[in-house]
Design a protein around this motif. Structure first.
Motif, PDB file in Angstrom:
ATOM      1  N   THR A   1     -11.970   2.383  -4.400  1.00  0.00           N
ATOM      2  CA  THR A   1     -11.616   3.238  -3.267  1.00  0.00           C
ATOM      3  C   THR A   1     -11.916   4.701  -3.579  1.00  0.00           C
ATOM      4  O   THR A   1     -11.752   5.559  -2.714  1.00  0.00           O
ATOM      5  CB  THR A   1     -10.121   3.086  -2.914  1.00  0.00           C
TER       6      THR A   1
ATOM      7  N   CYS B   1      -7.199  -2.656  -5.007  1.00  0.00           N
ATOM      8  CA  CYS B   1      -7.823  -1.373  -4.702  1.00  0.00           C
ATOM      9  C   CYS B   1      -7.503  -0.381  -5.818  1.00  0.00           C
ATOM     10  O   CYS B   1      -6.347  -0.255  -6.237  1.00  0.00           O
ATOM     11  CB  CYS B   1      -7.273  -0.825  -3.380  1.00  0.00           C
TER      12      CYS B   1
ATOM     13  N   ILE C   1      -3.942  -0.681  -7.777  1.00  0.00           N
ATOM     14  CA  ILE C   1      -3.807  -0.730  -9.234  1.00  0.00           C
ATOM     15  C   ILE C   1      -3.156   0.558  -9.715  1.00  0.00           C
ATOM     16  O   ILE C   1      -3.580   1.661  -9.342  1.00  0.00           O
ATOM     17  CB  ILE C   1      -5.205  -0.921  -9.880  1.00  0.00           C
TER      18      ILE C   1
ATOM     19  N   ALA D   1      -1.986   2.368 -13.279  1.00  0.00           N
ATOM     20  CA  ALA D   1      -2.087   2.340 -14.754  1.00  0.00           C
ATOM     21  C   ALA D   1      -2.740   1.048 -15.258  1.00  0.00           C
ATOM     22  O   ALA D   1      -2.303   0.461 -16.243  1.00  0.00           O
ATOM     23  CB  ALA D   1      -0.697   2.527 -15.383  1.00  0.00           C
ATOM     24  N   GLY D   2      -3.743   0.617 -14.532  1.00  0.00           N
ATOM     25  CA  GLY D   2      -4.518  -0.548 -14.960  1.00  0.00           C
ATOM     26  C   GLY D   2      -3.956  -1.896 -14.537  1.00  0.00           C
ATOM     27  O   GLY D   2      -4.586  -2.925 -14.733  1.00  0.00           O
TER      28      GLY D   2
ATOM     29  N   ASP E   1      -8.188   9.677  -4.587  1.00  0.00           N
ATOM     30  CA  ASP E   1      -7.562  10.191  -3.368  1.00  0.00           C
ATOM     31  C   ASP E   1      -6.469  11.162  -3.785  1.00  0.00           C
ATOM     32  O   ASP E   1      -6.367  11.542  -4.949  1.00  0.00           O
ATOM     33  CB  ASP E   1      -7.027   9.044  -2.497  1.00  0.00           C
TER      34      ASP E   1
ATOM     35  N   SER F   1       0.844  -1.198   0.000  1.00  0.00           N
ATOM     36  CA  SER F   1       0.000   0.000   0.000  1.00  0.00           C
ATOM     37  C   SER F   1       0.870   1.235   0.000  1.00  0.00           C
ATOM     38  O   SER F   1       1.807   1.337   0.780  1.00  0.00           O
ATOM     39  CB  SER F   1      -0.883  -0.013   1.257  1.00  0.00           C
ATOM     40  N   LEU F   2       0.580   2.163  -0.895  1.00  0.00           N
ATOM     41  CA  LEU F   2       1.362   3.404  -0.915  1.00  0.00           C
ATOM     42  C   LEU F   2       0.680   4.478  -0.080  1.00  0.00           C
ATOM     43  O   LEU F   2       1.325   5.167   0.703  1.00  0.00           O
ATOM     44  CB  LEU F   2       1.551   3.890  -2.360  1.00  0.00           C
ATOM     45  N   SER F   3      -0.624   4.614  -0.232  1.00  0.00           N
ATOM     46  CA  SER F   3      -1.303   5.725   0.454  1.00  0.00           C
ATOM     47  C   SER F   3      -2.337   5.268   1.497  1.00  0.00           C
ATOM     48  O   SER F   3      -3.116   6.072   1.989  1.00  0.00           O
ATOM     49  CB  SER F   3      -1.967   6.645  -0.576  1.00  0.00           C
ATOM     50  N   GLY F   4      -2.343   3.966   1.807  1.00  0.00           N
ATOM     51  CA  GLY F   4      -3.126   3.499   2.955  1.00  0.00           C
ATOM     52  C   GLY F   4      -4.450   2.812   2.661  1.00  0.00           C
ATOM     53  O   GLY F   4      -4.993   2.150   3.539  1.00  0.00           O
ATOM     54  N   ASN F   5      -4.974   2.924   1.438  1.00  0.00           N
ATOM     55  CA  ASN F   5      -6.274   2.303   1.148  1.00  0.00           C
ATOM     56  C   ASN F   5      -6.207   0.775   1.237  1.00  0.00           C
ATOM     57  O   ASN F   5      -7.065   0.138   1.866  1.00  0.00           O
ATOM     58  CB  ASN F   5      -6.768   2.691  -0.248  1.00  0.00           C
ATOM     59  N   THR F   6      -5.209   0.206   0.612  1.00  0.00           N
ATOM     60  CA  THR F   6      -5.073  -1.261   0.607  1.00  0.00           C
ATOM     61  C   THR F   6      -4.749  -1.755   2.011  1.00  0.00           C
ATOM     62  O   THR F   6      -5.206  -2.819   2.434  1.00  0.00           O
ATOM     63  CB  THR F   6      -3.973  -1.701  -0.390  1.00  0.00           C
TER      64      THR F   6
ATOM     65  N   ALA G   1      -9.090   3.474  -7.920  1.00  0.00           N
ATOM     66  CA  ALA G   1     -10.050   4.584  -7.930  1.00  0.00           C
ATOM     67  C   ALA G   1     -11.305   4.195  -8.705  1.00  0.00           C
ATOM     68  O   ALA G   1     -12.413   4.566  -8.329  1.00  0.00           O
ATOM     69  CB  ALA G   1      -9.396   5.807  -8.556  1.00  0.00           C
ATOM     70  N   SER G   2     -11.122   3.410  -9.743  1.00  0.00           N
ATOM     71  CA  SER G   2     -12.250   3.044 -10.611  1.00  0.00           C
ATOM     72  C   SER G   2     -12.943   1.765 -10.181  1.00  0.00           C
ATOM     73  O   SER G   2     -14.083   1.511 -10.556  1.00  0.00           O
ATOM     74  CB  SER G   2     -11.744   2.857 -12.043  1.00  0.00           C
TER      75      SER G   2
END
Ligand SMILES: Cc1cc2nc3c(=O)[nH]c(=O)nc-3n(C[C@H](O)[C@H](O)[C@H](O)COP(=O)(O)O)c2cc1C
Length: 144
Positions: A137, A105, A78, A80-81, A140, A9-14, A107-108
């Motif tokens: 998610t 996780c 995810i 770039a897909g 963000d 996880s880079l920004s915490g969502n996962t 955005a789409s």
């Protein structure tokens, strides 16, 4: 059945999702960390290209021998897909014959471009894919 939840996880969502699942499944929780620290900038450049090319970055030792677990759940954002590059490093560590479940996780909430290839890679490792889930998610700070 012994279960482990591995996540990058880079920004915490996962991370938040992995923590929730680990609690629900009464599983061990283990963070996947790249050896080279990833900034938001290096997530986009070159991270997106690395993700699309399914390149394998170096990761820190997991500290849990995966052979000890019957079921392995892997969570990843995810980019770039495609699964963020750290996912490719975990793939290499999967022992043959394991029950593997994936969640992604984004955005789409969609992994249309990469889903089949990801499933094929799990099969190529001799593992059984028992679950594949896309989690939306929303946008963000890192995206949009
Ligand atoms: C470098 C980068 C590329 C991304 N590319 C996509 C994408 O192609 N599709 C999408 O739906 N979301 C994309 N996102 C959004 C993330 O997948 C989403 O915010 C995810 O929840 C982040 O998980 P994390 O907080 O665990 O790092 C991208 C985010 C980053 C940082």
């Amino acid at each position: 059945m012994k279960t482990i939840v591995l996540y990058y996880s880079l920004s915490g969502n996962t991370k938040a999702e992995a923590e929730r699942i680990a609690k629900e499944e009464n599983a061990e929780l283990c963070e996947i960390q790249e050896t080279k620290k990833r900034s938001r900038f290096s997530a986009f450049v070159p991270g997106c290209l690395q993700a699309r090319q399914r390149q394998t970055p170096a990761i820190k030792p997991l500290g849990h021998p995966l052979s000890n677990f019957d079921r392995i759940i892997i969570g990843c954002p995810i980019w770039a897909g495609f699964p963020a590059p750290a996912w490719n490093a975990v793939l290499q560590l999967l022992p043959e014959g394991k029950d593997v479940s994936l969640f992604f996780c984004s955005a789409s909430g969609k992994t249309t471009q990469s889903q089949q290839g990801t499933k094929d890679l799990i099969a190529q490792k001799g593992c059984t894919l028992s679950g594949y889930r896309d989690i939306k998610t929303g946008t963000d700070k890192t995206h949009g």
